[in-house]
Write a protein that holds these residues in place. Structure first.
Motif, PDB file in Angstrom:
ATOM      1  N   HIS A 231      -2.891  -6.834   7.570  1.00 20.93           N
ATOM      2  CA  HIS A 231      -1.819  -7.289   7.090  1.00 20.93           C
ATOM      3  C   HIS A 231      -1.672  -8.743   7.352  1.00 20.93           C
ATOM      4  O   HIS A 231      -1.903  -9.086   8.328  1.00 20.93           O
ATOM      5  CB  HIS A 231      -0.386  -6.621   7.820  1.00 20.93           C
ATOM      6  N   VAL A 238      -4.573  -1.724   8.039  1.00 17.97           N
ATOM      7  CA  VAL A 238      -3.916  -0.930   7.330  1.00 17.97           C
ATOM      8  C   VAL A 238      -5.067  -0.255   6.620  1.00 17.97           C
ATOM      9  O   VAL A 238      -6.165  -0.876   5.921  1.00 17.97           O
ATOM     10  CB  VAL A 238      -3.214  -1.782   6.148  1.00 17.97           C
ATOM     11  N   ARG A 334       1.358  -2.739   3.039  1.00 18.57           N
ATOM     12  CA  ARG A 334       1.412  -1.645   4.303  1.00 18.57           C
ATOM     13  C   ARG A 334       1.845  -0.441   3.584  1.00 18.57           C
ATOM     14  O   ARG A 334       1.216   0.528   4.208  1.00 18.57           O
ATOM     15  CB  ARG A 334       2.222  -2.381   5.321  1.00 18.57           C
TER      16      ARG A 334
END
Length: 366
Positions: A231, A238, A334
């Motif tokens: 992220h 992620v 995300r």
């Protein structure tokens, strides 16, 4: 914050944070002003929870939705390189139909345009007509949790190899096809009938392309991307790829689980049809399907790994039943979204932010 109420779901799930009005302050004008004054706070809450849902406000038209989104994100994008057919909503500059794929077809969990070098950082949805049947939810899933829950060996293979995306488009849209990922023609995908423009766009995004067909008007596009991203603000790893979307094994799994929820003969029939499509699709070479996700070296991802990914997603799947006027803002680096099958009327519209370059390129990991 006396003008609004903040809460989470009754079951304790914190995705999304729910904001509702107090004392009848439910007008679009009020919400527009509140977002304008609290944009930084709202950004913080989206990062914390993954998404923020505004519920109970009088959002009736696409233009109302556009007004409130622009107060949070003044620069919206109109560039779309996905495969779901969608159309610009009248009276707006950057609000589109969420998807015009058949209502009985499930859309797998995905981070919007994750297969591009620069997807939108945030995505926004609004429900103008809630579904009347079972299903129709825009399901959410925290792909940071999916990454966490994957077997380390599965993660390692994707981290080491990355993913390869193969996309095939004819010139025109195709409504009848055994491969639903091939419904959208390249003219609709790129918003142009100019081959030179399409070729320049491919080069700009480091996509290999090849024209074929009797009239040389079918295009195959191949490119590689990292399967995992960190992220850009939290540095949390992620799961960041499209394998769970354009994989018929996944599609049939989504429909099987929906049949268990809906208990409808119609959806059981649709499920049998999808199983047939999956079987027929098995006779098509992976590189000839409308959209295929492979390992970055071009090898096929084993079925057992695909099922394992499906299980990790299902473990973290969040079903939020739409209500009229609901508007949700989602961290697209995300939180994934998908669509459950439904019957009857349903209208959900979407906007998204400008492209944001991924922190990790394929060359960084593979």
């Amino acid at each position: 914050m006396d003008e609004i109420t903040q809460s989470v779901r009754e079951d304790g799930e914190t995705l999304p944070l729910i904001i509702t009005p107090k004392n009848g302050r439910n007008s679009v004008d009020f919400l527009e002003g509140w977002i304008s004054k609290n944009a930084s706070y709202l950004k913080e809450k989206i990062r914390e929870h993954g998404a923020v849902l505004f519920r109970g406000f009088e959002i009736d038209k696409p233009h109302d939705f556009e007004r409130i989104v622009l107060r949070y994100q003044p620069e919206l994008s109109t560039e779309y390189r996905g495969t779901s057919p969608r159309s610009l909503q009248p009276g707006t500059n950057a609000v589109f139909s969420a998807s015009e794929l058949p209502y009985f077809y499930p859309l797998g969990q995905h981070i919007e345009m994750s297969f591009l070098p620069a997807p939108p950082k945030e995505i926004f949805f609004c429900c103008l007509i809630p579904p009347s049947s079972v299903g129709g939810e825009t399901t959410l899933c925290d792909f940071a949790k999916v990454y966490r829950d994957l077997d380390p060996d599965v993660r390692r293979r994707f981290e080491e190899k990355g993913v390869m995306y193969v996309r095939n488009h004819t010139r025109l849209d195709r409504l009848l096809t055994i491969d639903p990922t091939m419904m959208k023609g390249w003219e609709a995908t790129f918003g142009s009938s100019d081959k030179a423009f399409v070729e320049n766009e491919c080069r700009k995004h480091n996509v290999d392309f090849h024209w074929s067909g009797p009239k040389n008007d079918n295009i195959k596009m191949i490119h590689r991307e990292a399967a995992i991203q960190h992220h850009p603000e939290t540095n949390v790893p992620v799961w960041f790829n499209h394998i769970q979307v354009f994989n018929m094994q996944m599609v049939s799994s989504y429909m099987r689980h929906h049949c268990a929820r809906a208990k409808s003969l119609f959806f059981y029939f649709a499920y049998v049809c999808l199983l047939l499509l999956t079987w027929l699709g098995g006779f098509i070479k992976p590189h000839d399907l409308g959209f295929t996700t492979l390992y970055g070296d071009g090898t096929v991802v084993p079925k057992e790994d695909v099922k394992h990914i499906d299980d990790a997603i299902r473990k973290n799947l969040v079903f939020n039943r739409w209500q009229k006027g609901d508007a949700i803002m989602i961290d697209n680096f995300r939180i994934s979204h998908g669509r459950q099958p439904f019957r009857g009327k349903r209208k959900v519209v979407v906007s998204w932010s400008k492209p944001f370059l991924k922190p990790k390129a394929f060359s960084d990991c593979c």
